[in-house]
Design an enzyme around this catalytic site. Structure first.
Site, PDB file in Angstrom:
ATOM      1  N   ASP A  27      43.767  28.601  -9.934  1.00  0.00           N
ATOM      2  CA  ASP A  27      44.974  28.211  -9.210  1.00  0.00           C
ATOM      3  C   ASP A  27      45.133  26.699  -9.124  1.00  0.00           C
ATOM      4  O   ASP A  27      44.180  25.971  -8.861  1.00  0.00           O
ATOM      5  CB  ASP A  27      44.904  28.815  -7.807  1.00  0.00           C
TER       6      ASP A  27
ATOM      7  N   PHE B 221      41.421  27.400   0.142  1.00  0.00           N
ATOM      8  CA  PHE B 221      41.142  28.405  -0.885  1.00  0.00           C
ATOM      9  C   PHE B 221      40.244  27.756  -1.937  1.00  0.00           C
ATOM     10  O   PHE B 221      40.706  27.039  -2.814  1.00  0.00           O
ATOM     11  CB  PHE B 221      42.447  28.890  -1.520  1.00  0.00           C
TER      12      PHE B 221
ATOM     13  N   ASN C 173      33.420  35.155  -9.532  1.00  0.00           N
ATOM     14  CA  ASN C 173      33.837  33.960  -8.794  1.00  0.00           C
ATOM     15  C   ASN C 173      33.367  34.051  -7.349  1.00  0.00           C
ATOM     16  O   ASN C 173      33.412  35.127  -6.742  1.00  0.00           O
ATOM     17  CB  ASN C 173      35.360  33.812  -8.802  1.00  0.00           C
TER      18      ASN C 173
ATOM     19  N   PHE D  33      40.574  40.366  -7.543  1.00  0.00           N
ATOM     20  CA  PHE D  33      41.477  39.441  -6.854  1.00  0.00           C
ATOM     21  C   PHE D  33      41.088  39.254  -5.393  1.00  0.00           C
ATOM     22  O   PHE D  33      41.016  40.229  -4.637  1.00  0.00           O
ATOM     23  CB  PHE D  33      42.914  39.965  -6.935  1.00  0.00           C
TER      24      PHE D  33
END
Length: 349
Positions: A80, A27, A129, A329
């Site tokens: 994250d 990720f 992003n 998201f």
């Protein structure tokens, strides 16, 4: 309230299972501010590559290195801990020589570049992003492939991800307890998390109910339509329905749903009546948002991942690449592809 795992899928419930985030390297998030450092000013923008560190922890370490107060280090968004992320931090160091940030050392972090900047980097002040996501142990390659092609054409619901609501929905439960008790909450972090979870859940519910309609992307009288790629919106009139529908079809305009709060929701007539009915039973959460003076806003109902591409490493592993605007998201994209196993609610975006 509709449970998160029961929210309507745009492309139907996935048939394939799969593993999300088997490793942090599965990720990758690269922050896109949408602007370059000024090259001068009292602030220093620092681009950092990190793995295994949350944003606040790195910001505090940077402040300590620079011998400034932690509040003098800001960032555009949380990233994250359990992922590989590139993001910018901003430190206020006026009247000083340019610090040598190549000497900043923190396990799991690497300074990639830094430069002077005129303005503080504020929360939310980013364009978007870029994501690289690797899904493993896919049980039905053909189903995922079909869904990827559908997403490229029709997008995904612009849901707030499960991580917005906390592990086990703890943030939403906190908001519900607060709403029902009426007792003051003095912890600023809890207030922020709980109010955000409440508004996000109400938005998700409206979108989920609208997606059940066959013509969910059909413009109705009073819809608030957002200009694609921008935050501004306008209310459509009966005379504008046909022209507006064509622009929605071409992705020039986006149908929005309300982020409830105090003040005018923005939609009118038929659209407003639908939104009010969709969350009519959630009176406690609505009252909480009004009581705490959270200003109502709008958010696009659908999300179209940009620069979407994918590469199958083998029949059970696929690498996805796409860009999303700020506030969207990646897990809402993944949700339309597979029934996930692995670390899901802990992904901060």
């Amino acid at each position: 309230m509709i449970a998160f795992d029961q929210l309507t899928w745009l492309h139907g419930k996935p048939q394939s299972s799969g593993l999300l985030k088997a490793n942090p390297e599965d990720f990758l998030v690269v922050e896109d501010l949408g602007f370059a450092p000024d090259g001068e000013g009292e602030h220093v923008l620092v681009r950092i590559l990190k793995n295994g560190c949350n944003t606040r922890f790195v910001a505090d370490a940077l402040a300590k290195f620079l011998k400034i107060h932690a509040r003098e280090v800001s960032f555009a968004g949380q990233k994250d801990k359990h992922a590989v992320t590139e993001q910018w931090l901003c430190a206020r160091v006026p009247g000083k020589e340019m610090p040598d940030l190549s000497k900043f050392q923190l396990e799991g972090c690497q300074v990639l570049e830094y430069a002077r900047h005129k303005r503080k980097l504020r929360l939310g002040a980013l364009k978007g992003n870029q994501f690289t996501v690797i899904l493993r142990e896919i049980s039905d390659r053909q189903d995922v492939e079909t869904r990827l092609q559908a997403i490229a054409e029709r997008g995904v619901p612009n849901y707030f991800g499960a991580q917005r609501f906390g592990i086990g929905g703890s943030n939403l439960q906190g908001a519900l307890r607060w709403a029902e008790s009426g007792a003051p909450v003095r912890d600023r972090n809890k207030r922020s998390f709980w109010l955000s979870a409440a508004r996000s859940a109400l938005f998700n519910q409206q979108v989920s109910i609208r997606l059940k309609k066959t013509e969910f992307n059909q413009v109705v009288d009073g819809d608030a339509l957002q200009l694609a790629g921008r935050g501004s919106w306008f209310v459509v009139t009966p005379e504008e329905l046909e022209v507006s529908q064509a622009r929605v079809h071409n992705r020039e305009l986006m149908i929005t749903a309300t982020l409830p709060g105090s003040g005018d929701w923005g939609s009118q007539r038929d659209a407003l009546a639908f939104e009010q009915a969709a969350i009519a039973e959630e009176t406690a959460l609505q009252a909480l948002l009004v009581r705490e003076k959270v200003e109502a806003a709008r958010r696009a109902m659908l999300l179209y991942p940009q620069q979407l591409s994918w590469n199958w490493w083998d029949d059970v592993t696929v690498e996805l690449r796409f860009w999303l605007p700020a506030g969207s998201f990646a897990t809402s994209v993944v949700r339309e592809l597979i029934n996930t196993t692995g670390d899901y609610a802990n992904i901060a975006e």
